[in-house]
Design a protein around this motif. Structure first.
Motif, short mmCIF file in Angstrom:
data_model
loop_
_atom_site.label_atom_id
_atom_site.label_comp_id
_atom_site.label_asym_id
_atom_site.label_seq_id
_atom_site.Cartn_x
_atom_site.Cartn_y
_atom_site.Cartn_z
N TRP A 226 0.83 -1.20 0.00
CA TRP A 226 0.00 0.00 0.00
C TRP A 226 0.87 1.25 0.00
N CYS A 251 -3.39 5.18 1.94
CA CYS A 251 -3.77 5.40 3.33
C CYS A 251 -3.14 6.68 3.88
N LEU A 255 -2.53 1.49 7.64
CA LEU A 255 -3.41 0.77 6.72
C LEU A 255 -4.89 0.88 7.09
N GLN A 257 -6.45 3.55 7.97
CA GLN A 257 -6.99 4.86 7.60
C GLN A 257 -7.01 4.97 6.07
N LEU A 258 -7.97 4.31 5.47
CA LEU A 258 -8.06 4.21 4.01
C LEU A 258 -8.56 5.51 3.41
#
Length: 438
Positions: A226, A251, A255, A257-258
């Motif tokens: 990510w 993010c 991870l 806090q998308l």
């Protein structure tokens, strides 16, 4: 009546009885799907057979009237025609009174044997070999008999219905086709060679989509690649080179806090056009589909269809990200053994009696590979790691073992409480220990 006339009558009765036997077995054994195909192809007789199957009571009443009447006539004619000859034959061996009784018994056995073989077993085997074809050929004659014997059929039918009602039995057969029925038919097709084994596996996997939870096919959290929202271009390029995926979540901080996701194809186009890379650039960041971790794979497919997406982030009840799943992950589950081994290497067979299996392998795949008839505490776990935790009742360590159904599961490698590799060994049949923990 001469012997020749009697034998002719017996032969005619056997032929008529054979007709009713074929009519009975062909209607009962005819497959509705096959009859529907024949009707759709333009054969009106198949449609009439289907109507007979919907209301089979009068049809079988005519069959039983015919079979029982012929059985009685056959016994009367056969005994009268053959007993004198058998009695004369027996008279050469024993006294007259005993010869008469033995002659009667011999004629009875001879007539019964003829009817069993020629009027029952042989025609029913012929009818079973092609029931739909036999049923459509005989349906016209049976309809005519239904009209001729209408009053008797009505009388016997009412009496039978009354008995069914008094006993609380169902008068109609259940024509619903379940997934178990379809799987049984495909398995039979695979065994007969009409259906390839891999095709049968794909069909079985399709029906498993309703029972397999999304976590069994996801990429777990620790394997997700990510981007941070403020990652520089050099970091983005390095991560793409190190972990080439089709989709990358974006993010803010961690991870959980998308912000959305970016598609590798969009990034590739920007590189070809010599444009700078930034996850937050206009047109790059897409809204991400978030699904709970208790959904089945079939439900995830429906979510993909409704959202017009092929990528989703999976969260648990505490809103923590536990993994991601793509449409390709779901289809790989369906394809099973057809997937390229280079893409699906969670289960590696070392020899005829041992396998090296990744701890995150879905337990359904492990059960299928090892041909395990049952699992303990089914429904409490999804992966091989979960199975070991359930059996040990703690987080496994290296060298921990579990015995189940003649197999030994040994933990080979653990990385930060994650079970990486498990060695599964099959015990010889004569040396299988009882299920236990070690």
């Amino acid at each position: 009546m001469s012997l020749g006339q009697s034998l002719f009558i017996i032969a005619a009765l056997i032929a008529v009885s054979a007709f009713f036997s074929v009519a009975e077995i062909s209607l009962a054994a005819s497959r509705r799907l096959r009859l529907r195909q024949m009707a759709d192809a333009g054969d009106p007789r198949a449609e009439r057979v289907l109507r007979m199957q919907d209301q089979p009571g009068p049809y079988f009443t005519v069959v039983q009237i015919g079979l029982n009447a012929i059985a009685i006539l056959g016994g009367v004619v056969g005994e009268g025609a053959l007993s004198p000859y058998f009695s004369q034959l027996m008279g050469l061996l024993v006294d007259e009174p005993l010869a008469g009784r033995l002659g009667f018994a011999a004629s009875f056995v001879a007539v019964i044997s003829l009817f069993i073989v020629l009027a029952d077993l042989l025609p029913k085997r012929l009818g079973m070999s092609a029931p739909e074809r036999a049923a459509v050929r005989l349906v016209g004659t049976m309809e005519a008999l239904l009209r001729v014997l209408g009053p008797l059929v009505w009388l016997f039918g009412r009496a039978t219905d009354a008995l069914f009602k008094a006993l609380g039995l169902p008068a109609q057969r259940d024509e619903r086709i379940t997934s178990a029925d379809i799987l049984a038919m495909t398995e039979a097709g695979a065994r007969s060679g009409q259906l390839a084994e891999r095709e049968h596996e794909v069909i079985a996997n399709v029906f498993e989509l309703d029972t397999r939870v999304v976590t069994s096919a996801m990429t777990p959290r620790e394997h997700i690649a990510w981007f941070q929202k403020d990652d520089p271009e050099a970091t983005l390029r390095a991560r793409i080179l190190a972990e080439p995926f089709s989709t990358y979540p974006v993010c803010a901080g961690d991870l959980d806090q998308l912000l959305g996701y970016v598609d590798a194809k969009d990034l590739f186009q920007r590189v070809l056009n010599n444009q700078p890379l930034s996850p937050l650039d206009e047109g790059l960041l897409h809204k991400v589909l978030v699904v709970p971790d208790r959904l089945s794979l079939a439900e995830v497919l429906e979510q993909f269809r409704q959202a017009h997406e092929d990528f989703a982030v999976i969260v648990n009840e505490y809103s923590f990200v536990v993994g991601v799943i793509t449409l390709n992950d779901v289809m790989s589950t369906v394809m099973g053994g057809l997937v390229d081994p280079q893409d699906e290497d969670w289960i590696v067979q070392r020899d005829a009696h041992s396998w090296l299996i990744d701890g995150m392998t879905p337990m359904a795949d492990v059960q299928r590979t090892l041909d395990l008839a049952s699992l303990p505490h089914e429904g409490q776990y999804e992966t091989l790691a979960g199975f070991l935790m359930e059996m040990l009742r703690r987080v496994p360590k290296r060298t921990d073992t579990v015995q189940w159904e003649g197999f030994r599961f040994e933990v080979i490698d653990v990385d930060r409480y994650r079970i990486d590799q498990v060695l599964v060994t099959r015990h010889p049949v004569d040396d299988r220990p009882p299920p236990s923990l070690a």
